[in-house]
Structures are given as structure tokens and as C-alpha cells.
Design a protein around this motif. Structure first.
Motif, PDB file in Angstrom:
ATOM      1  N   ASP A 109       0.745  -1.165  -0.054  1.00  0.00           N
ATOM      2  CA  ASP A 109       0.113  -0.066   0.059  1.00  0.00           C
ATOM      3  C   ASP A 109       0.859   1.240   0.138  1.00  0.00           C
ATOM      4  O   ASP A 109       0.504   2.145  -0.748  1.00  0.00           O
ATOM      5  N   GLN A 110       2.001   1.358   0.759  1.00  0.00           N
ATOM      6  CA  GLN A 110       2.905   2.408   0.947  1.00  0.00           C
ATOM      7  C   GLN A 110       3.555   2.756  -0.622  1.00  0.00           C
ATOM      8  O   GLN A 110       3.852   3.756  -0.950  1.00  0.00           O
ATOM      9  N   LEU A 111       4.011   1.573  -1.110  1.00  0.00           N
ATOM     10  CA  LEU A 111       4.613   1.610  -2.540  1.00  0.00           C
ATOM     11  C   LEU A 111       3.554   2.301  -3.300  1.00  0.00           C
ATOM     12  O   LEU A 111       4.087   3.256  -4.248  1.00  0.00           O
ATOM     13  N   ARG A 112       2.472   1.811  -3.446  1.00  0.00           N
ATOM     14  CA  ARG A 112       1.698   2.460  -4.404  1.00  0.00           C
ATOM     15  C   ARG A 112       1.332   3.857  -4.305  1.00  0.00           C
ATOM     16  O   ARG A 112       0.973   4.793  -4.881  1.00  0.00           O
ATOM     17  N   GLY A 113       1.274   4.236  -2.965  1.00  0.00           N
ATOM     18  CA  GLY A 113       1.437   5.782  -2.499  1.00  0.00           C
ATOM     19  C   GLY A 113       2.473   6.540  -2.931  1.00  0.00           C
ATOM     20  O   GLY A 113       2.215   7.684  -3.059  1.00  0.00           O
ATOM     21  N   GLU A 114       3.641   5.871  -3.240  1.00  0.00           N
ATOM     22  CA  GLU A 114       4.502   6.518  -3.675  1.00  0.00           C
ATOM     23  C   GLU A 114       4.675   6.442  -5.093  1.00  0.00           C
ATOM     24  O   GLU A 114       5.693   6.749  -5.719  1.00  0.00           O
ATOM     25  N   GLY A 115       3.709   6.067  -5.900  1.00  0.00           N
ATOM     26  CA  GLY A 115       3.724   6.018  -7.316  1.00  0.00           C
ATOM     27  C   GLY A 115       4.264   4.834  -8.090  1.00  0.00           C
ATOM     28  O   GLY A 115       4.347   4.887  -9.286  1.00  0.00           O
ATOM     29  N   ILE A 116       4.215   3.584  -7.310  1.00  0.00           N
ATOM     30  CA  ILE A 116       4.704   2.523  -7.925  1.00  0.00           C
ATOM     31  C   ILE A 116       3.592   1.566  -8.071  1.00  0.00           C
ATOM     32  O   ILE A 116       2.571   1.358  -7.267  1.00  0.00           O
ATOM     33  N   THR A 117       3.446   1.057  -9.404  1.00  0.00           N
ATOM     34  CA  THR A 117       2.305   0.175  -9.795  1.00  0.00           C
ATOM     35  C   THR A 117       2.614  -1.178  -9.200  1.00  0.00           C
ATOM     36  O   THR A 117       3.549  -1.701  -9.642  1.00  0.00           O
ATOM     37  N   VAL A 118       1.767  -1.739  -8.633  1.00  0.00           N
ATOM     38  CA  VAL A 118       1.877  -3.040  -7.990  1.00  0.00           C
ATOM     39  C   VAL A 118       0.815  -3.869  -8.336  1.00  0.00           C
ATOM     40  O   VAL A 118      -0.477  -3.604  -8.124  1.00  0.00           O
ATOM     41  N   GLN A 119       0.668  -5.291  -8.966  1.00  0.00           N
ATOM     42  CA  GLN A 119      -0.162  -6.088  -9.177  1.00  0.00           C
ATOM     43  C   GLN A 119      -0.073  -7.275  -8.346  1.00  0.00           C
ATOM     44  O   GLN A 119       0.937  -7.726  -8.115  1.00  0.00           O
ATOM     45  N   ILE A 120      -1.194  -7.766  -7.894  1.00  0.00           N
ATOM     46  CA  ILE A 120      -1.136  -9.056  -6.983  1.00  0.00           C
ATOM     47  C   ILE A 120      -1.483 -10.328  -7.829  1.00  0.00           C
ATOM     48  O   ILE A 120      -2.281 -10.367  -8.682  1.00  0.00           O
ATOM     49  N   GLY A 121      -0.540 -11.168  -7.715  1.00  0.00           N
ATOM     50  CA  GLY A 121      -0.443 -12.277  -8.566  1.00  0.00           C
ATOM     51  C   GLY A 121       0.590 -12.174  -9.905  1.00  0.00           C
ATOM     52  O   GLY A 121       0.797 -11.205 -10.113  1.00  0.00           O
ATOM     53  N   HIS A 122       1.345 -13.331 -10.249  1.00  0.00           N
ATOM     54  CA  HIS A 122       2.119 -13.225 -11.288  1.00  0.00           C
ATOM     55  C   HIS A 122       1.436 -13.560 -12.475  1.00  0.00           C
ATOM     56  O   HIS A 122       0.917 -14.786 -12.666  1.00  0.00           O
ATOM     57  N   SER A 123       1.816 -13.034 -13.654  1.00  0.00           N
ATOM     58  CA  SER A 123       1.427 -13.548 -14.910  1.00  0.00           C
ATOM     59  C   SER A 123       2.518 -12.944 -15.851  1.00  0.00           C
ATOM     60  O   SER A 123       3.271 -12.063 -15.841  1.00  0.00           O
ATOM     61  N   LYS A 124       2.464 -13.297 -17.314  1.00  0.00           N
ATOM     62  CA  LYS A 124       3.361 -12.972 -18.318  1.00  0.00           C
ATOM     63  C   LYS A 124       2.967 -11.421 -18.611  1.00  0.00           C
ATOM     64  O   LYS A 124       3.644 -10.727 -18.878  1.00  0.00           O
ATOM     65  N   GLU A 125       1.706 -11.311 -18.563  1.00  0.00           N
ATOM     66  CA  GLU A 125       1.043 -10.010 -18.984  1.00  0.00           C
ATOM     67  C   GLU A 125       1.490  -8.959 -17.814  1.00  0.00           C
ATOM     68  O   GLU A 125       1.342  -7.771 -18.334  1.00  0.00           O
TER      69      GLU A 125
END
Length: 416
Positions: A45-61
């Protein structure tokens, strides 16, 4: 760090303490940063607040338009994102390689050793920040005063933990360094003690300036390597000698001397003999870089500790609650010793979760011995940390601890 402004970094496992620190210093330098992890967390949550895009789960896309991919030792070759990056021919960076890249153009000040890396590197960072050096910082915890594990600075120095667990501490030659101790750990990587000794000898040989290299004279195994630089500790053989250690309501007081020069009554807002060692090492290295003694004295007092390193959480009526990440018997024993000194005869109740099957298997007898200062130990199941469970290991540990502690040991399952 000289890279194209078109670089976009994708970090696999971005929610880990080491990867999140990298993400932070990359984005602070102006690079677009994204990443994935298996589950949500407050850190994500903190990383997102610092402008970093985070996706939960791993995928090629999830790679999207990333130009470079960063992974840690915990990410296997079969991870879908790592495999896809390989297929696409994208540059793949191990975390230690990216950290080394970020250090280009700066003078690395590295802290390594089996125990105490996070507190010591956080202390060193705090001292240099307060002394006006504006260092870049990457540490394996969250210093409470700094509020982040990754900080970009405009000064010439870069303070970082050098991780010995997977040998990556040899990736970056240091300008200056602190080596806190040397003990067997991470047995799945270091198969023989001699391998670890050779690696530490190699680390010492890579330090650019021995006048900025400090190692603990109290550690017999470390001393046997005959390192260059200057030693510190309570030992009579130490170059930087600690004496007159006292525990106060606000922390520790001790004297430090180097040759004929004395630094009396240094005060640090931490507890435990091990933290006097950590503070002395950070103080000595900062002095060797030209920091003013008065600024360092003030900084030792204002240092407020590190999250989950003997961290005071709250007081409920007469009960004080502390949180500590220590997972090696030596660390646990040091933490309990510090607490026992602080609280005196008060009742000391410990909630303990063993960490990694390989560590428990190798150090089982030491785990049974390290809780003697506790009045009650409440134990739960082993946290695997990605390792394959070893059948029958936990019941054996439980029985051995019961044999030593008797009614002082209680158990509850993680599902309770």
C-alpha cells in the motif's frame, strides 16, 4: 546511476523488504517502477502511495512495457514473469546486481555479518544523515525515524546491508564497511563452515580503504580470519574499546576509546550489550569519514530504533509489548538478555515462531538453550519461508524444548 530515462523496471516479489527498498530508490531517481507480489500488505500500500504500480499475482502479462526485470534469490527460474522476460530477451537483474548498479558513482558503505546488519546499517545511515552527509540508504528493515527502507541521497555515500545469506554480499566492493560477527546460518546455501569463512575473507579483501573498515573483536571466529582494518568491542584486544557499559531508563551509556583518544559517556536509545557494539561500530565509521563528534553524539540519542528490532509496540496496564524479528538462537538470546536487563524481575513471556526448516534442523540444540531467561515461552509452528517442510522436525523440536523448559513451554497451532 546512468540509465536511459526510457527504462521501466519490473520487480518480481516487490513486497519483500529488500525489493521494496530497491523500488523506492529507483522511483526516487525518476524511473517508472512496477512490480508483482503474491499478496497484499501494508508495505505494498505504501509503495502504491509513492507512485509504484503493484499487481497481485504473477503473470506474463504483468511485464507490460517493462524494459528491465529484477528478481531476488527467492524467485525461481520457473516463475512465469522471469521465464517470459528470458523469452523476450529483456535484461534480467538479480537484486544484488541492481543494487550494485544503483551504487555506481557513489562510495558504498556496506554492513555485513550474521546478526545485527539491519540495526547497524540503520544507525550508520541515521548518523550520516544527521551529520549532513545526505547518503543514499538501502536497509533490510524500516528505521522508525526514517520511515522507509529505501532513500536516495545526493551525497557521495551509499549505506547498505550486504547480504551474506546467498553470497551476494560479494557483488559490490565496499569503500568502507562494518562486519558485525560470523556464525553458521543459511545452511541451504553455505554447505560447509569453510565456505562461509572464505567468503568473508573475500569480502574483507574487496574493501577499498582499510581505514574505513571495522570488525568486531569479540567474535572469536571473525578474529581468527585476521581481517585488515580496525576492530571494536569489549575485548582488551579491540582497537576501539567499549567500557563502562550501563543500562539506563532511556537506553545505554558507554565509554569508547581508540588509542589515547577517549569518547566518554556515549548515549544511545537502545538496549542490550549487542547494541552497544552496533552503536560503537557506526560511530567509529562515521568518525573515520570526517563526521563531527558532537553531531554523532546527538544522532545516537535521537535514533529511535528499527521496526521489529526489539520494537516497543504498546503498554496495556502493566504489560509492555515488544516485537522482534530475531530468528537465530544467538539473536533470540541477545534480545532476551537486553529485555531482562531492562525489565529486571518482571515476568518475561515470549511468543516464538521458528523460521525455516533448514535453520531449525541445523541449530535445534541451540534453539532449546536460548530461552532460559524467559518465564514462559509460547511456541507455534515453523514458518517455512518457501522451504519444503521436513516431516517430523517440529515435533522433535517441541519435545526437546519441553525437556529443557518443562512447564515454561506452551504451544498453539497457527490455525488457533
Amino acid at each position: 546511476m546512468m540509465q536511459s530515462p526510457l527504462q521501466r523496471y519490473h520487480l518480481i516479489g516487490i513486497g519483500g523488504i529488500g525489493m521494496s527498498a530497491l523500488a523506492r530508490i529507483l522511483v526516487q531517481q525518476g524511473f517508472p517502477v512496477q512490480g508483482t507480489d503474491q499478496k497484499e500488505s501494508a508495505l505494498i500500500d505504501q509503495l502504491r502511495g509513492e507512485g509504484i504500480t503493484v499487481q497481485i499475482g504473477h503473470s506474463k502479462e504483468a511485464l507490460g512495457v517493462a524494459t528491465d526485470v529484477v528478481y531476488s534469490s527467492d524467485i525461481s527460474l520457473h516463475n512465469v514473469e522471469r521465464a517470459e522476460a528470458q523469452r523476450l530477451g529483456l535484461p534480467l537483474w538479480h537484486r544484488s546486481e541492481m543494487l550494485n548498479l544503483c551504487m555506481q558513482g557513489k562510495r558504498p558503505l556496506l554492513v555485513t555479518g550474521t546478526h545485527g546488519k539491519t540495526t547497524t546499517s540503520s544507525l550508520l545511515a541515521h548518523l550520516l544523515i544527521e551529520a549532513g552527509f545526505d547518503p543514499a540508504v538501502v536497509v533490510g528493515g524500516i528505521p522508525l525515524g526514517l520511515g522507509t527502507n529505501g532513500r536516495w541521497g545526493l551525497g557521495e555515500y551509499f549505506v547498505a546491508e550486504a547480504d551474506e545469506s546467498d553470497g551476494s554480499f560479494l557483488k559490490t566492493p565496499a569503500f568502507g564497511a562494518i562486519v558485525t560477527n560470523l556464525e553458521n546460518d543459511h545452511h541451504s546455501y553455505w554447505k560447509e563452515p569453510e565456505m562461509l569463512d572464505r567468503a568473508f575473507r573475500a569480502f574483507f579483501s574487496q574493501v577499498e580503504g582499510p581505514q574505513h573498515l571495522f570488525w568486531c573483536a569479540d567474535d572469536v571466529r571473525l578474529s581468527a580470519l585476521l581481517p585488515p582494518g580496525a576492530s571494536y568491542g569489549f575485548s582488551e584486544q579491540a582497537d576501539w574499546k567499549i567500557s563502562t557499559l550501563q543500562s539506563t531508563e532511556k537506553g545505554l551509556s558507554f565509554d569508547l576509546s581508540f588509542g589515547k583518544v577517549s569518547y566518554p559517556s556515549l548515549l544511545v536509545s537502545l538496549w542490550g550489550r549487542h547494541n552497544a557494539l552496533n552503536a560503537a561500530a557506526a560511530f567509529a565509521l562515521a568518525l573515520s569519514l570526517g563526521a563531527e563528534e558532537s553531531a554523532l553524539r546527538r544522532a545516537l540519542i535521537s535514533f529511535s530504533g528499527v521496526k521489529r528490532r526489539l520494537e516497543w509496540k504498546k503498554t496495556v496496564e502493566t504489560i509492555e509489548l515488544f516485537d522482534d524479528y530475531g530468528h537465530h538462537p544467538t539473536e533470540i538470546q541477545a534480545t532476551l538478555s537486553a529485555l531482562r536487563t531492562k525489565i529486571g524481575a518482571k515476568r518475561l513471556v515470549v511468543v516464538f515462531q521458528p523460521h525455516r526448516y533448514s535453520r531449525v534442523e541445523e541449530l535445534m540444540d541451540l534453539f532449546c538453550e536460548c530461552f532460559d531467561l524467559a518465564d514462559l515461552v509460547v511456541m507455534t509452528d515453523i514458518y517455512a519461508a518457501g522451504e519444503k517442510p521436513i516431516e517430523g522436525l517440529f515435533p522433535l523440536l517441541q519435545q526437546k524444548m519441553k525437556d529443557r523448559l518443562g512447564p515454561k513451554l506452551a504451544y498453539f497451532s497457527r490455525g488457533d
